[in-house]
Scaffold this active site. Sequence first.
Site, PDB file in Angstrom:
ATOM      1  CE  LYS A 191      -3.627   2.444   3.463  1.00  0.00           C
ATOM      2  NZ  LYS A 191      -4.477   2.334   3.660  1.00  0.00           N
ATOM      3  CE1 TYR A 206      -4.013  -1.897  10.299  1.00  0.00           C
ATOM      4  CE2 TYR A 206      -3.381   0.220  10.852  1.00  0.00           C
ATOM      5  CZ  TYR A 206      -4.019  -0.932   9.982  1.00  0.00           C
ATOM      6  OH  TYR A 206      -4.042   0.015   8.809  1.00  0.00           O
TER       7      TYR A 206
END
Length: 279
Positions: free
Chosen positions: A179, A267
């Site tokens: 990404k 996260y």
Amino acid sequence: AIATGTLRELCERYKREVSETKRGAQKERIRLDMYARRYPELFDRKLTNIQREDVERLIDDRLKEIEPSTMNRDLNLISNVFKYARRWRMMTHNPMTDLMRPKDPEPRNRRISDQEIEQLLVALNYSDDQPITAQRQKVAIAFLVALETAMRQGELARVKWSDVHLDEGYISLPHTITKTAVSRNVPLSDRAIELIQRLERTKETMLGVSAGVVSTMFRKAVADCAIDNLTFHDARHEATTRLAGKLQVLDLARVTGHRDIKQLMTYYNKDARELAELL
């Protein structure tokens, strides 16, 4: 001298000279074309006449249909377009100055329980002692490997066998499939190696199914299990939280591909009860 033009003309030049140099060129073109269709009066206006209030009206209208986080991503693109307009001397002012952006929602902190994992494996017809013959079983392996490695769904679907190094215990992700467009090596646990070894090397890609298939079949499995508010990407959150108990923070960032520790924190989802147990 200012070589002014319309916002439409600016966007056309931006697509040709800037977007085309990016890996996400097509997405940028689609987004800019959509805005040009939706707001012709604004896009046909001279750049010198575009003010902050025009952008704010666009924001108010778009927020009727999209989430604040999506709007902010679009504003990043629009801001970059105006930056190049000033660089190209097409305008001197910045319509984004003092702009009140919408507030992003709180980051997801969805954890995945062992019970939910078992339910999904049943729905995907997967067990360790059953041969891999169907696509949904490969989707199950993708999910389990994601829980071990924190790899993204798109990365898992696009990694090639030539980048899988089981003897050395890692997968090499080229910049073309990450990404962030930055390559990284992902270490593999014994469990991850065991899962990957179950896949046949009959296709170029490790998984042998596309990201679209993974997404569709995983969503169906979640629906079949009546599990609420769970996405494949939550496996990345779960894996990061689990790995945080084994790795130092800089090592963890290398594994997940986060270059900003603040991003990594979104996260890491251990709750207060788990932290209390550690204490």
